[in-house]
Motif scaffolding. Structure first.
Motif, short mmCIF file in Angstrom:
data_model
loop_
_atom_site.label_atom_id
_atom_site.label_comp_id
_atom_site.label_asym_id
_atom_site.label_seq_id
_atom_site.Cartn_x
_atom_site.Cartn_y
_atom_site.Cartn_z
N LEU A 1 0.83 -1.20 0.00
CA LEU A 1 0.00 0.00 0.00
C LEU A 1 0.87 1.26 0.00
O LEU A 1 0.61 2.20 -0.76
N LEU A 2 1.91 1.26 0.82
CA LEU A 2 2.82 2.40 0.82
C LEU A 2 3.56 2.53 -0.51
O LEU A 2 3.84 3.64 -0.97
N ASP A 3 3.85 1.40 -1.13
CA ASP A 3 4.48 1.42 -2.45
C ASP A 3 3.54 2.03 -3.48
O ASP A 3 3.98 2.77 -4.36
N ALA A 4 2.26 1.74 -3.39
CA ALA A 4 1.29 2.33 -4.32
C ALA A 4 1.26 3.84 -4.19
O ALA A 4 1.19 4.57 -5.19
N ILE A 5 1.34 4.33 -2.95
CA ILE A 5 1.37 5.78 -2.74
C ILE A 5 2.66 6.37 -3.30
O ILE A 5 2.63 7.40 -3.97
N GLY A 6 3.77 5.72 -3.04
CA GLY A 6 5.05 6.21 -3.58
C GLY A 6 5.11 6.16 -5.09
O GLY A 6 5.65 7.06 -5.73
N ALA A 7 4.52 5.14 -5.68
CA ALA A 7 4.53 5.01 -7.15
C ALA A 7 3.68 6.08 -7.81
O ALA A 7 3.93 6.46 -8.95
N ALA A 8 2.67 6.59 -7.09
CA ALA A 8 1.84 7.65 -7.65
C ALA A 8 2.63 8.94 -7.81
O ALA A 8 2.33 9.76 -8.69
N PHE A 9 3.66 9.13 -6.98
CA PHE A 9 4.47 10.34 -7.07
C PHE A 9 5.72 10.16 -7.92
O PHE A 9 6.14 11.08 -8.61
N SER A 10 6.32 8.96 -7.83
CA SER A 10 7.56 8.72 -8.58
C SER A 10 7.62 7.25 -9.00
O SER A 10 7.75 6.37 -8.14
N PRO A 11 7.57 6.98 -10.29
CA PRO A 11 7.67 5.59 -10.74
C PRO A 11 9.00 4.94 -10.38
O PRO A 11 9.05 3.74 -10.11
N THR A 12 10.06 5.73 -10.32
CA THR A 12 11.36 5.18 -9.95
C THR A 12 11.34 4.67 -8.52
O THR A 12 11.82 3.56 -8.24
N VAL A 13 10.79 5.46 -7.62
CA VAL A 13 10.66 5.04 -6.23
C VAL A 13 9.74 3.82 -6.13
O VAL A 13 10.03 2.86 -5.42
N GLY A 14 8.65 3.85 -6.87
CA GLY A 14 7.71 2.73 -6.86
C GLY A 14 8.35 1.43 -7.31
O GLY A 14 8.14 0.38 -6.70
N LEU A 15 9.14 1.50 -8.38
CA LEU A 15 9.80 0.29 -8.87
C LEU A 15 10.88 -0.19 -7.90
O LEU A 15 11.06 -1.40 -7.73
N ALA A 16 11.60 0.74 -7.27
CA ALA A 16 12.64 0.36 -6.32
C ALA A 16 12.02 -0.32 -5.10
O ALA A 16 12.51 -1.36 -4.63
#
Length: 108
Positions: free
Chosen positions: A68-83
């Motif tokens: 869930l936290l990854d989904a929030i991070g991916a909404a702002f930055s795909p690089t962070v989401g993928l990492a």
């Protein structure tokens, strides 16, 4: 923008699956196996199925929270989401497996 939405939705689907699994673990009366097909062996080895399922459900919900936290991070930055996704698929899954092994030794 579309990539961020798709990545966030994929992470939300994973989070939902693990939250649902955590909930279903808590309401089952027989022990829940980490891998498929291990229910028969667990029925013989686990002494307190309710306690084991409660703690296993909590572990799955913590893992779902990571998604869930990854989904929030991916909404702002795909690089962070993928990492974070790579970390959840490797280190996170290893930690979940390790917790499963700890619970097996605790409740056997």
């Amino acid at each position: 923008m579309a990539g961020r939405i798709i990545l966030s939705l994929c992470c939300l689907l994973c989070a939902g699956a693990f939250f649902l699994n955590g909930y279903l673990c808590r309401i089952r009366s027989s022990p829940v196996a980490f891998w498929t097909g291990g229910e028969q062996a667990l029925n013989k080895t686990i002494k307190d199925a309710a306690g084991y399922n409660r703690e296993m459900g909590t572990a799955f919900r913590w893992y779902g929270l990571g998604w869930l936290l990854d989904a929030i991070g991916a909404a702002f930055s795909p690089t962070v989401g993928l990492a974070v996704m790579a970390a959840l698929c490797t280190l996170g899954l290893f930690l979940l497996w390790r917790r499963y092994r700890q619970l097996l030794s605790k409740y056997s």
